[in-house]
Write an enzyme that holds these catalytic residues in place. Structure first.
Site, short mmCIF file in Angstrom:
data_model
loop_
_atom_site.label_atom_id
_atom_site.label_comp_id
_atom_site.label_asym_id
_atom_site.label_seq_id
_atom_site.Cartn_x
_atom_site.Cartn_y
_atom_site.Cartn_z
N ASP A 8 -74.55 14.79 38.47
CA ASP A 8 -74.96 14.43 39.83
C ASP A 8 -74.05 15.01 40.93
O ASP A 8 -72.87 14.67 40.99
CB ASP A 8 -74.97 12.90 39.99
CG ASP A 8 -75.73 12.18 38.89
OD1 ASP A 8 -75.78 12.68 37.75
OD2 ASP A 8 -76.26 11.07 39.16
N GLU A 39 -79.50 14.31 42.51
CA GLU A 39 -80.07 13.10 43.13
C GLU A 39 -79.23 12.50 44.25
O GLU A 39 -79.75 11.70 45.02
CB GLU A 39 -80.35 12.03 42.06
CG GLU A 39 -79.10 11.36 41.54
CD GLU A 39 -79.33 9.94 41.07
OE1 GLU A 39 -80.47 9.46 41.10
OE2 GLU A 39 -78.33 9.28 40.70
N HIS A 68 -82.64 7.99 42.66
CA HIS A 68 -82.52 8.31 44.09
C HIS A 68 -83.49 9.40 44.55
O HIS A 68 -83.37 9.90 45.67
CB HIS A 68 -81.09 8.73 44.43
CG HIS A 68 -80.11 7.59 44.42
ND1 HIS A 68 -80.11 6.60 45.37
CD2 HIS A 68 -79.12 7.27 43.56
CE1 HIS A 68 -79.16 5.72 45.10
NE2 HIS A 68 -78.54 6.10 44.00
FE LIG Z 1 -76.31 9.70 40.64
FE LIG Z 2 -78.85 7.55 39.59
#
Ligand SMILES: [Fe+2]
Ligand SMILES: [Fe+2]
Length: 275
Positions: A8, A39, A68
């Site tokens: 991420d 995200e 997200h």
């Molecule tokens: Fe995340």
């Molecule tokens: Fe997440």
């Protein structure tokens, strides 16, 4: 073939660090394919189309997401024209975009990438195991796809491990995201699928999951929100996992974690190489 997955991207520091280093990583390690979870790329919440394009331009072939995904409302619209952006495959039918897609790697191989989301301690989507199974059955490794990667976006390590064993022998890599802390359990499972419970985030690790520390700490203490969560701004560590995949079988030959820069930079100090 060689494939890199980055966890991420959190905020500006995380996405900039990944964008800056990706071209050199692709060249240095002769990477055939790159997947990035994006995200949290837009100030911690979702990803804008402009940021998505920057990440793709830097060398990512696919950007995955998670819970997200819809934080930037425009994503509901632009995801339809952005084939390289994936949302969890187990959203109820009718959700915009796609959860799995076939892509052509730099070496010409067909790579199937899938994004799934867990249900333990998370918003409960459709069953991720059934959803993943349907894709694996319709596009089997070695017949339709030369490599298959599943980004298992989940809170519980048990659910991620279960997904990995469920897909063992049918995917090249199952990698966890969402928890934002890299785990030390990278391995090749008995059936030949590479696995790591969490690739770790690309972000500032002097933080709480990539966010400035004060507000999360305060909420744990007082149980009352006193402000917004904002991404920490310090130097990011770029975290991910690299996998060497057998061209003949699509199964993993080697798996190696990657941590570059910032608090979690992983290289052993020079003193460790002396007598
Ligand atoms: Fe995340
Ligand atoms: Fe997440």
């Amino acid at each position: 073939m060689r494939l890199l997955f980055l966890g991420d991207l959190v905020g500006r520091t995380g996405r900039q660090a990944a964008i800056e280093i990706l071209p050199s990583l692709v060249e240095k390690h002769r990477l055939d394919f790159v997947i990035v979870n994006g995200e949290n790329a837009a100030a911690g919440f979702g990803i804008t189309e402009e940021i998505l394009q920057d990440v793709l331009d830097a060398g990512a072939d696919v950007v995955t997401t998670g819970n997200h995904v819809w934080d930037q409302r425009d994503t509901l619209v632009y995801i339809e024209r952005q084939e390289r952006l994936l949302r969890p495959v187990n959203f109820p039918s009718g959700a915009p975009g796609r959860g799995a897609n076939l892509f052509t790697a730099r070496n010409g191989a067909q790579v199937l990438v899938m994004n799934a989301m867990g249900r333990v301690f998370m918003d409960s989507l459709d069953d991720p195991f059934t959803a993943v199974d349907m894709v694996l059955e319709s596009s089997p490794l070695g017949r339709v796809a030369d490599a298959i990667v599943i980004d298992m976006h989940a809170e519980a390590t048990s659910e991620k491990q279960a997904m990995a064993h469920f897909a063992d022998g049918r995917a090249s890599l199952v990698v966890g995201t969402h928890t934002h802390v890299p785990t030390a359990d990278h391995q090749i499972l008995p059936g030949g699928t590479a696995y790591m419970s969490d690739a770790g985030m690309c972000g500032d690790y002097d933080s709480v999951l990539g966010m400035e520390k004060d507000e999360p700490v305060s909420r744990f203490l007082r149980k009352i929100p006193s402000g917004r969560f904002t991404p920490a701004k310090g130097t990011a560590t770029v975290c991910g996992v690299a996998v060497e995949i057998d061209d003949a079988t699509g199964l993993a030959l080697d798996i190696a974690p990657l941590r570059i820069g910032g608090q979690l930079s992983q290289t052993l100090p020079p003193s460790w190489t002396q007598g």
